[in-house]
Design an enzyme around this catalytic site. Structure first.
Site, short mmCIF file in Angstrom:
data_model
loop_
_atom_site.label_atom_id
_atom_site.label_comp_id
_atom_site.label_asym_id
_atom_site.label_seq_id
_atom_site.Cartn_x
_atom_site.Cartn_y
_atom_site.Cartn_z
N HIS A 266 31.83 39.58 43.48
CA HIS A 266 30.82 40.42 42.81
C HIS A 266 30.67 39.94 41.37
O HIS A 266 30.35 38.78 41.15
CB HIS A 266 31.26 41.88 42.95
CG HIS A 266 30.25 42.90 42.53
ND1 HIS A 266 28.93 42.66 42.33
CD2 HIS A 266 30.40 44.24 42.28
CE1 HIS A 266 28.31 43.77 41.98
NE2 HIS A 266 29.18 44.75 41.93
N HIS A 307 24.00 35.69 48.66
CA HIS A 307 23.81 37.09 48.26
C HIS A 307 23.62 37.93 49.51
O HIS A 307 23.00 37.49 50.47
CB HIS A 307 22.58 37.23 47.35
CG HIS A 307 22.57 38.49 46.57
ND1 HIS A 307 22.13 39.69 47.10
CD2 HIS A 307 22.98 38.77 45.32
CE1 HIS A 307 22.25 40.63 46.19
NE2 HIS A 307 22.77 40.10 45.09
N ASP A 365 24.71 34.94 38.96
CA ASP A 365 25.93 34.45 38.29
C ASP A 365 25.96 32.94 38.12
O ASP A 365 26.85 32.42 37.43
CB ASP A 365 27.16 34.89 39.10
CG ASP A 365 27.30 36.40 39.08
OD1 ASP A 365 27.31 37.00 40.16
OD2 ASP A 365 27.33 36.95 37.98
C1 SDX Z 1 26.67 39.68 42.65
O1 SDX Z 1 25.09 43.20 45.71
C2 SDX Z 1 24.60 42.79 44.63
O2 SDX Z 1 23.45 43.06 44.31
C3 SDX Z 1 25.51 41.98 43.74
C4 SDX Z 1 24.90 41.43 42.46
C5 SDX Z 1 24.53 42.54 41.50
O3 SDX Z 1 23.67 42.29 40.64
O4 SDX Z 1 25.17 43.61 41.54
O5 SDX Z 1 23.74 40.68 42.77
C6 SDX Z 1 25.88 40.54 41.72
O6 SDX Z 1 27.72 40.08 43.07
C7 SDX Z 1 26.08 38.36 43.07
C8 SDX Z 1 27.01 37.62 44.10
C9 SDX Z 1 28.11 36.90 43.31
N1 SDX Z 1 29.11 36.34 44.24
C10 SDX Z 1 29.22 35.02 44.41
O7 SDX Z 1 28.46 34.18 43.91
C11 SDX Z 1 30.42 34.62 45.29
C12 SDX Z 1 29.96 33.59 46.32
N2 SDX Z 1 29.07 34.25 47.28
C13 SDX Z 1 29.68 34.74 48.51
O8 SDX Z 1 30.98 35.22 48.37
C14 SDX Z 1 28.73 35.60 49.35
O9 SDX Z 1 27.53 34.93 49.37
C15 SDX Z 1 28.47 37.04 48.96
C16 SDX Z 1 29.72 37.82 48.78
C17 SDX Z 1 27.67 37.09 47.70
C18 SDX Z 1 27.64 37.66 50.09
O10 SDX Z 1 28.49 37.78 51.20
P1 SDX Z 1 27.91 38.35 52.59
O11 SDX Z 1 26.59 38.98 52.43
O12 SDX Z 1 29.01 39.16 53.22
O13 SDX Z 1 27.64 37.03 53.39
P2 SDX Z 1 28.68 36.35 54.33
O14 SDX Z 1 29.99 36.25 53.64
O15 SDX Z 1 28.61 37.05 55.65
O16 SDX Z 1 28.08 34.87 54.46
C19 SDX Z 1 27.13 34.57 55.47
C20 SDX Z 1 27.39 33.10 55.79
C21 SDX Z 1 28.84 32.83 56.18
O17 SDX Z 1 28.84 31.66 57.01
P3 SDX Z 1 28.91 31.86 58.64
O18 SDX Z 1 30.18 32.69 58.89
O19 SDX Z 1 27.64 32.62 59.01
O20 SDX Z 1 28.98 30.47 59.18
O21 SDX Z 1 27.13 32.30 54.63
C22 SDX Z 1 28.35 31.67 54.22
C23 SDX Z 1 29.50 32.43 54.86
O22 SDX Z 1 30.62 31.57 55.06
N3 SDX Z 1 28.39 31.78 52.77
C24 SDX Z 1 28.78 30.82 51.94
C25 SDX Z 1 28.61 31.35 50.65
N4 SDX Z 1 28.14 32.59 50.73
C26 SDX Z 1 28.01 32.86 52.04
N5 SDX Z 1 29.27 29.56 52.18
C27 SDX Z 1 29.59 28.84 51.07
N6 SDX Z 1 29.44 29.29 49.80
C28 SDX Z 1 28.96 30.53 49.55
N7 SDX Z 1 28.81 30.96 48.30
#
Ligand code: SDX
Length: 426
Positions: A266, A307, A365
């Site tokens: 997050h 996201h 971010d």
């Molecule tokens: C913020 O909610 C909000 O609005 C948050 C925010 C706000 O203003 O409040 O926007 C701020 O928190 C932005 C997000 C910051 N976090 C990151 O940048 C961390 C990296 N991102 C991931 O951890 C992830 O994308 C999340 C946590 C942001 C979202 O996770 P989800 O929605 O649970 O998605 P997921 O984990 O189910 O991913 C779906 C797929 C998966 O692959 P498969 O299992 O389908 O094969 O996408 C892949 C994940 O492995 N994936 C990534 C990835 N993010 C998702 N693979 C590599 N790198 C990534 N960053």
């Protein structure tokens, strides 16, 4: 207009359960599942991927189109034409202020920026190398110890004063965290500075000389706060709402939001992006990290990418990238190696099928940390900046909930543990 209904057929009894569908102004309709409990059923939605936890009129996100509206105004227009305090007013009150309302609001915030003098003693208990978010959680939660006069959450005026105090004091406390870490004296806020100027002053001025705040950096700082102001029911805002639903005081609720924001998935991602870019080190190693991000056996994820809601560009990331260009250019560091790595990383990832298929784009971010580093803010303070910016969003959602009928949040579960069993007889 006849109410839309969803019909749920239970196979084993052929019973049809009718569930009302509610429609919003824009965005997806919602199926009201409140009636399921009477049928002995719960919904099941880990991570609340498909769950609307509340009704809200503050912020709207269209993840497919990359749209973010605050009280109907697009984030791009607010970033270009508004400022952070005006956006705070908009989130809290629902409309943009006229000149007089804006001046009154700015004054209200200005005269709440100081913290009680004895709050400084809190910091003496923290080690110099304490993570500033650990200090923020503690000190902001403790504000309720000082403000008994604004803790009747049923009193509109008390809620308003608490909102002013929290928005105004977050930058002061945030800067105190930094000064504590570097062993410099705390700087008092100044009433002749704007919100962002004051923050940079409290961060970087010392009592030994007259404060000098670079107006370009102050403008960039203000826009960064604005871009973080609110984002619908994200994890930390949902935490604030859940804490608030118990009747907890606003300072305790915001402290719970700070704690939730800290996680690297997050708000902690902006700090994690810089750590990642530092680890990549140079453009020749980008492919290696892209490979790791795609490897299911490697816990590494591309920080600042992906996201839960945006399956298109995060509109805030676009504005942030533009500010990045401008600030680095103004500071004469347009060849900043981290920025070059970030731009190249973004280009490669956006052309890679893994990211394209999963609709993974840069989020808010991805670029913010590069700007903050260029401004001189240490990486450990990045999520503090996010918390300062998000405070108006947290407190607006809290106020929206408390000023309307609400119930304590209490989710249920799918139980998969032991059925009843007796303690073994002696
Ligand atoms: C913020 O909610 C909000 O609005 C948050 C925010 C706000 O203003 O409040 O926007 C701020 O928190 C932005 C997000 C910051 N976090 C990151 O940048 C961390 C990296 N991102 C991931 O951890 C992830 O994308 C999340 C946590 C942001 C979202 O996770 P989800 O929605 O649970 O998605 P997921 O984990 O189910 O991913 C779906 C797929 C998966 O692959 P498969 O299992 O389908 O094969 O996408 C892949 C994940 O492995 N994936 C990534 C990835 N993010 C998702 N693979 C590599 N790198 C990534 N960053």
């Amino acid at each position: 207009m006849t109410k839309k209904m969803a019909k749920l057929t239970l196979e084993d009894s052929n019973e049809i359960i009718e569930l009302p569908i509610h429609q919003g102004t824009i965005g997806p309709d919602v199926v009201d599942v409140g009636g399921l409990t009477a049928k002995g059923l719960f919904t099941y939605d880990p991570g609340f991927v498909s769950t609307a936890s509340c009704e809200s009129a503050i912020t709207y996100i269209d993840g497919d189109e990359g749209v973010l509206l605050h009280r109907g105004y697009p984030i791009e227009q607010l970033a270009e034409k508004s400022d952070f305090l005006e956006t705070c007013y908009l989130l809290l009150n629902g409309e943009l202020p006229d000149q007089a309302q804006k001046a009154k609001f700015e004054n209200g915030i200005r005269y709440h920026t100081m913290v009680q003098e004895q709050l400084s003693d809190f910091f003496k208990g923290f080690p110099r190398n304490a993570h500033p978010m650990a200090i923020m959680v503690g000190v902001v939660g403790a504000l309720s110890a000082f403000y008994h006069d604004s803790l009747d959450i049923t009193n509109d005026e008390h809620r308003r004063i608490a909102a002013y105090r929290l928005i105004a004091k977050m930058p002061t406390i945030g800067a105190m965290c930094y000064k504590h870490a570097i062993g410099q004296p705390f700087m008092y806020p100044r009433n002749d500075f704007s919100f962002a100027e004051n923050f940079l002053h409290m961060m970087f001025s010392t009592p030994c000389e007259e404060p000098k705040v670079n107006p370009i950096l102050a403008k960039a700082m203000d826009t960064i706060f604005l871009l973080h102001a609110d984002h619908e029911q994200n994890a930390s805002t949902s935490t604030v709402r859940l804490a608030g639903s118990t009747g907890a005081n606003p300072f305790a609720c915001i402290s719970s939001g700070i704690a939730a924001l800290w996680g690297p998935a997050h708000g902690g991602a902006n700090e994690a992006v810089l750590t990642m870019l530092d680890e990549i080190g140079n453009e020749s190693r980008i492919e290696e990290f892209i490979r790791r991000a795609k490897d299911k056996n490697d816990p590494f994820r591309l920080m600042g990418f992906g996201h839960r809601v945006y399956k298109n560009f995060d509109p805030r990331a676009k504005v942030m990238r533009q500010i990045c260009d401008e600030v680095l250019d103004d500071l004469g560091v347009e060849n900043d190696p981290l920025f070059r790595i970030a731009r190249r990383l973004e280009k490669i990832a956006l052309e890679d099928d893994y990211f394209i298929e999963r609709k993974l784009y840069p989020n808010v971010d991805f670029y913010s940390g590069i700007i903050l580093k260029a401004i001189g803010i240490p990486t450990s303070m990045f999520t503090v900046i996010f918390a300062i910016g998000r405070t108006p969003g947290w407190i607006s959602h809290w106020d929206e909930m408390i000023s309307n009928p609400y119930r304590i949040g209490r989710p249920r579960q799918l139980y998969t543990g032991h059925a009843r069993r007796d303690y073994p007889g002696k």
